[in-house]
Design an enzyme around this catalytic site. Structure first.
Site, mmCIF file in Angstrom:
data_model
loop_
_atom_site.group_PDB
_atom_site.id
_atom_site.type_symbol
_atom_site.label_atom_id
_atom_site.label_comp_id
_atom_site.label_asym_id
_atom_site.label_seq_id
_atom_site.Cartn_x
_atom_site.Cartn_y
_atom_site.Cartn_z
ATOM 1 N N HIS A 13 0.558 -1.377 0.329
ATOM 2 C CA HIS A 13 -0.017 0.131 0.433
ATOM 3 C C HIS A 13 1.009 0.889 0.003
ATOM 4 C CE1 HIS A 13 -4.076 -1.471 0.654
ATOM 5 N NE2 HIS A 13 -3.528 -2.649 1.622
ATOM 6 N N LYS B 158 -8.707 13.348 5.099
ATOM 7 C CA LYS B 158 -7.879 11.939 5.087
ATOM 8 C C LYS B 158 -6.826 12.244 6.190
ATOM 9 C CE LYS B 158 -6.724 13.614 0.711
ATOM 10 N NZ LYS B 158 -7.004 12.414 0.121
ATOM 11 N N ARG B 159 -5.927 11.383 6.710
ATOM 12 C CA ARG B 159 -5.284 11.170 7.440
ATOM 13 C C ARG B 159 -3.879 13.127 7.295
ATOM 14 N NH1 ARG B 159 -0.921 6.966 6.695
ATOM 15 N NH2 ARG B 159 -2.321 6.851 4.846
ATOM 16 N N LYS C 226 0.206 13.937 1.592
ATOM 17 C CA LYS C 226 -1.458 14.858 1.341
ATOM 18 C C LYS C 226 -1.470 15.966 0.955
ATOM 19 C CE LYS C 226 -2.794 10.525 4.067
ATOM 20 N NZ LYS C 226 -3.424 9.215 2.574
ATOM 21 N N THR D 94 -8.456 6.496 -1.043
ATOM 22 C CA THR D 94 -9.776 6.253 -1.790
ATOM 23 C C THR D 94 -10.667 6.935 -1.752
ATOM 24 O OG1 THR D 94 -10.193 5.133 0.267
ATOM 25 C CG2 THR D 94 -9.322 3.857 -1.270
ATOM 26 N N LYS E 119 -14.938 7.916 -3.576
ATOM 27 C CA LYS E 119 -16.185 8.459 -2.314
ATOM 28 C C LYS E 119 -16.885 9.430 -2.710
ATOM 29 C CE LYS E 119 -14.684 5.281 0.697
ATOM 30 N NZ LYS E 119 -13.455 5.361 2.436
HETATM 31 C C1 26Y Z 1 4.456 0.711 9.742
HETATM 32 C C2 26Y Z 1 3.297 1.478 10.286
HETATM 33 C C3 26Y Z 1 3.433 2.566 11.602
HETATM 34 C C4 26Y Z 1 2.303 1.636 8.845
HETATM 35 C C5 26Y Z 1 0.550 2.076 9.114
HETATM 36 C C6 26Y Z 1 -0.684 2.183 8.710
HETATM 37 C C7 26Y Z 1 1.955 2.021 8.005
HETATM 38 C C8 26Y Z 1 1.463 2.253 7.711
HETATM 39 C C9 26Y Z 1 0.152 2.162 7.737
HETATM 40 C C10 26Y Z 1 -1.354 2.534 6.692
HETATM 41 C C11 26Y Z 1 -0.842 2.692 5.534
HETATM 42 C C12 26Y Z 1 -2.256 3.226 4.339
HETATM 43 O O1 26Y Z 1 -3.087 3.436 5.251
HETATM 44 N N1 26Y Z 1 -2.107 2.892 3.457
HETATM 45 C C13 26Y Z 1 -3.075 3.912 2.442
HETATM 46 O O2 26Y Z 1 -3.917 2.961 1.780
HETATM 47 C C14 26Y Z 1 -4.899 2.996 0.588
HETATM 48 C C15 26Y Z 1 -5.568 2.043 0.589
HETATM 49 O O3 26Y Z 1 -4.768 0.679 -0.377
HETATM 50 C C16 26Y Z 1 -4.430 3.615 0.082
HETATM 51 O O4 26Y Z 1 -5.703 4.435 -0.906
HETATM 52 C C17 26Y Z 1 -3.457 4.590 0.498
HETATM 53 O O5 26Y Z 1 -3.165 5.644 -1.145
HETATM 54 C C18 26Y Z 1 -2.617 4.522 1.005
HETATM 55 O O6 26Y Z 1 -1.727 5.664 1.658
#
Ligand code: 26Y
Length: 813
Positions: free
Chosen positions: A355, A543-544, A549, A651, A655
């Site tokens: 991701h 969003k986060r 971003k 995503t 929406k």
């Molecule tokens: C390593 C840890 C601290 C960690 C925790 C959460 C690393 C990443 C994440 C979360 C990542 C995340 O939410 N990524 C998002 O996933 C979505 C679904 O695929 C994408 O649409 C989005 O672009 C991406 O930032």
């Protein structure tokens, strides 16, 4: 149980009395929610049992989606919708004097996720069940979900999110299905009867207790399971600890340390203790989940060699990668298989979704930590690494650089993405551009090694929650215009294209948007005390909060606009309401400064009579799934402005599109595919392209300071951050933002894209002035959104990765 409105009303009233001892007239909203959700769970219970029974009889291949996050939000509304009894229950309740929407507000959001990745997992569960696949979720039942955000004096303050306080009506605790997970200890190795035996001694055992949540599919009585694990102390260890030390306090501290495993979602991992806890959580999920899956598999009475035919294990990002060595451990140590046999099975069972390409999000664990906490698992990782490196070396003996670059163990770290790729048969990115970047750049050497493993699965969203449930008036209008087929075949929305320039249809679309905007305006006034104009453009970025971003680009544009209007108050500008929602990771200081900046700007703008009939700025606190459901249907403009190449997919973009907002965005993530469908006419694209960004990263040549010196608008907004004035004062510490741009050369290219963003925003305004043109584009957005329904994405995972078919097809076969 109940079959129509009248029997529902009867059963409901009787349950109120039977379970709570309350007659209807004395019931509170909380009582109504409790009874209603209990009834619904019971109502779905028969289908749940039947679905499981069916799987067993058919010996159906089962998919398990492992994820550290499931951001499912509230379930009452979506469950009623999927069961097909939403209208009946709404009417029944209303006749009893209750409003269903108000009752829905009683439910706490299950906020077991940070953002996109967790919400995607939730959309996928909905699609798996609705498309009748045998696919389940496997996660952790965090006692506290993602923190609750309060904004105090413009700053983010984090409070614990105790979402279970009022109980969780949807879960069923299954203590009889508990398993034991082991940590620490040392491995005794001996040679016995012709094979090596590995036995871990002096480990600490933790009991993993599953809580099952039914995942109700739309329209087919198909109910899958989301199994969430909770950590508890085990009986034996409880006794041991207490008697060994003869110290009750020792037991209490052991108990606390065990329970902490499932206490928080992603505790701050900037400290060693936090990191260790996260690693524990990951192994806890993998080991518990896998043991229970294998128990079910063993009941089939088949040899382990058929595991890949009966089970698919999917890992949502690298977080559950320990599934790979854990499966190897079970097959070798407990099933007495040879390494090669075990590896072949593992490699044909596990698949992985990536991701992100952000290096800070690619997980790496200190070797010593893994070795101490999981000694046997670590031995297996070492052996996987040794074999993989020998293979690479055998292929190209001179290229030792390549080997050290691709190794799983290196620099005293375990590189989880490498382990995930080496151990699985499929690696997918989440949008076309993202997958290309993985293949051509970030993971090029792995793609060269295993080209057949790499594939793309563009993300999707469930239109049931994000359109039908969140925007019922739009749903109604669509169905009365093109019929109901789109509900089960979302690409049928394309038929709305025929109505894009129909003025009657446009008027209705406009009225619905206005209705949703009025509702959101009321919410904003209630929460923020700010009156906003429903006739202004609702320009939304939710969003986060993260540098890439670029919420900052948005704010700098707002400050710029503020100056423009102040200098020329009679200027003809279309009024705008800028709406933000975002949580920053508690340890991400720079992101928190941006939240503060948004709030300071909001304060200045909203209180300045010279500008505030033309612009307002609002930061809505505690952005969550249920808040998103209020905001998105009311948006005119969707901000998807990440630095190109950085947003894997996004995503939220989908929406908004599905709810008729127009997008201003960069050519990043799934925006690229949205643009492919919509064309330049129906989307506002600006800024650097991903290959330009990647080129700058590779070859340098970008100078933020040069832009600062060339563009007086940029100079002015940046100086506003640090010079004493309406936006800045010493204690606000915006110098950090200023430095990140000018002294650290703006790693997200905010300044580089500023000019094209500002002029594209002007184009947005011009377009909005022509109502018919705007509505035409809005309708085109809805029409093309069907392609981004997660049902479609899940069909692709099912046929191309997991090799499963919907259960109804199999039964008919
Ligand atoms: C390593 C840890 C601290 C960690 C925790 C959460 C690393 C990443 C994440 C979360 C990542 C995340 O939410 N990524 C998002 O996933 C979505 C679904 O695929 C994408 O649409 C989005 O672009 C991406 O930032």
């Amino acid at each position: 149980m109940f079959t129509d409105k009248d029997s529902f009303k009867k059963v409901f009233s009787e349950s109120l009395i039977g379970e709570l001892g309350r007659p209807l007239e004395e019931a509170t909203g909380a009582d109504v929610y409790k009874i209603l959700s209990g009834l619904i769970r019971e109502y779905a219970g028969k289908d749940w049992a039947a679905t499981n029974q069916n799987y067993k009889l058919q010996q159906e291949k089962q998919v398990y989606y492992f994820s550290m996050e499931f951001l499912i939000g509230r379930l009452l509304g979506s469950n009623l919708l999927n069961l097909g009894i939403l209208d009946m229950v709404r009417e029944g309740l209303s006749e009893l004097g209750w409003n269903l929407e108000e009752i829905e507000e009683q439910e706490s959001d299950a906020g077991l996720g940070n953002g996109g990745l967790g919400r995607l997992a939730a959309c996928f569960l909905d699609s798996l069940a609705s498309r009748q696949y045998a696919g389940h979720g496997c996660g952790i039942r965090y006692k506290y979900g993602l923190f609750e955000q309060k904004i105090i004096d413009g700053d983010q303050v984090e409070l614990p999110d105790y979402w279970l306080q009022k109980g969780n009506e949807w879960e069923v605790r299954r203590a009889d299905k508990s398993v034991e997970v082991r940590f620490w200890g040392r491995v005794d190795t001996r040679y016995e009867e012709g094979r090596w035996v590995f036995e871990t001694q002096d480990y600490e055992a933790v009991s993993a207790v599953p809580y099952d949540v039914p995942v109700i599919g739309y329209g087919h009585h198909h109910v899958n399971t989301l199994r969430l694990w909770s950590a508890e102390s085990t009986m034996i260890t409880r006794k041991n600890v207490a008697s060994k030390h003869d110290d009750y306090y020792k037991f209490l501290s052991y108990n606390r340390s065990v329970e902490s495993i499932s206490e928080f979602l992603y505790p701050d991992d900037s400290q060693y203790e936090g990191k260790l806890l996260r690693l524990k959580q990951q192994y806890f999920l993998c080991s518990a989940g896998l043991q229970s899956i294998l128990r079910t598999f063993e009941k089939l009475g088949l040899p382990y060699t058929s595991l890949p035919d009966k089970i698919a294990l999917h890992i949502n990002d690298t977080h559950p990668t320990l599934l790979i060595p854990e499966l190897m451990r079970i097959l070798i140590d407990e099933q007495q298989m040879s390494w090669d046999e075990a590896w072949d099975i593992t490699n044909r069972t596990v698949s992985y979704t990536n991701h992100t390409t952000l290096s800070e999000a690619l997980e790496k664990w200190p070797t010593s930590m893994v070795k101490d906490l999981l000694p046997r698992v670590f031995m297996i990782i070492e052996e996987i690494d040794r074999r993989f490196c020998s293979l690479l070396l055998a292929e190209d003996p001179s290229n030792t650089d390549r080997v050290s670059h691709m190794a799983i163990l290196g620099n005293d770290q375990v590189r989880m993405a490498h382990l995930a790729i080496v151990g699985s048969y499929s690696v997918n990115g989440v949008a076309a551009l993202h997958t290309e970047i993985l293949k051509k750049r970030e993971m090029k050497s792995f793609y060269d090694q295993f080209p057949e493993r790499f594939n793309n699965k563009t993300n999707g969203i469930t239109h049931r929650r994000w359109l039908i449930h969140a925007n019922p008036k739009l749903k109604q209008l669509i169905s009365s215009t093109i019929g109901d087929k789109w509900i089960t075949e979302p690409t049928d929305l394309l038929r709305l294209q025929d109505y894009a320039s129909d003025s009657g249809f446009q008027t209705q679309i406009h009225q619905i948007k206005q209705h949703n905007k009025i509702n959101l305006a009321a919410y904003i006034e209630e929460k923020n005390g700010v009156k906003v104009d429903p006739n202004s453009i609702f320009d939304v970025q939710v969003k986060r909060l993260h540098g890439y971003k670029r919420q900052l680009l948005n704010v700098l544009h707002i400050i710029h606009l503020y100056h423009e209007i102040r200098e020329n108050p009679s200027m003809d500008r279309v009024p705008r309401t800028f709406i933000f929602g975002a949580k920053a990771a508690p340890s991400y200081y720079l992101a928190k400064r941006v939240i503060k900046l948004i709030n300071v700007v909001a304060d200045v703008v909203n209180n300045d009579p010279l500008v505030n009939d033309k612009m307002k700025v609002v930061f809505l606190e505690n952005y969550s799934v249920s808040l998103a459901e209020k905001i998105i249907p009311a948006a005119d403009l969707s901000e998807q402005i990440s630095t190109a190449s950085k947003e894997a997919s996004g995503t939220g973009n989908m929406k908004f599109m599905m709810n008729g907002a127009l997008t201003i965005g960069t050519m990043d993530g799934a925006n690229v595919e949205m643009h492919e469908s919509l064309g330049d006419d129906n989307m506002f694209i600006f800024g650097l392209r991903s290959d330009e960004v990647l080129d700058y990263y590779q070859h340098g040549g970008y100078d933020a300071r040069a832009i600062y010196h060339q563009d007086p608008r940029v100079q002015r907004v940046l100086e506003d951050l640090v010079q004493e004035g309406p936006f800045s004062s010493a204690h606000r510490d915006f110098a950090l933002i200023y430095d990140s741009i000018l002294n650290h050369n703006d790693e997200y290219f905010v300044l580089k894209d500023f000019d094209s963003y500002v002029s594209t925003q002007l184009q947005v305004e011009q377009t909005y002035l022509d109502r018919a043109a705007w509505l035409n584009k809005s309708i085109m957005n809805i029409a093309h959104a069907g392609r981004f329904a997660s049902d479609f994405t899940i069909d692709q995972y099912a046929s191309e990765i997991w090799r499963i078919r919907p259960v109804h097809e199999l039964i008919m076969k």
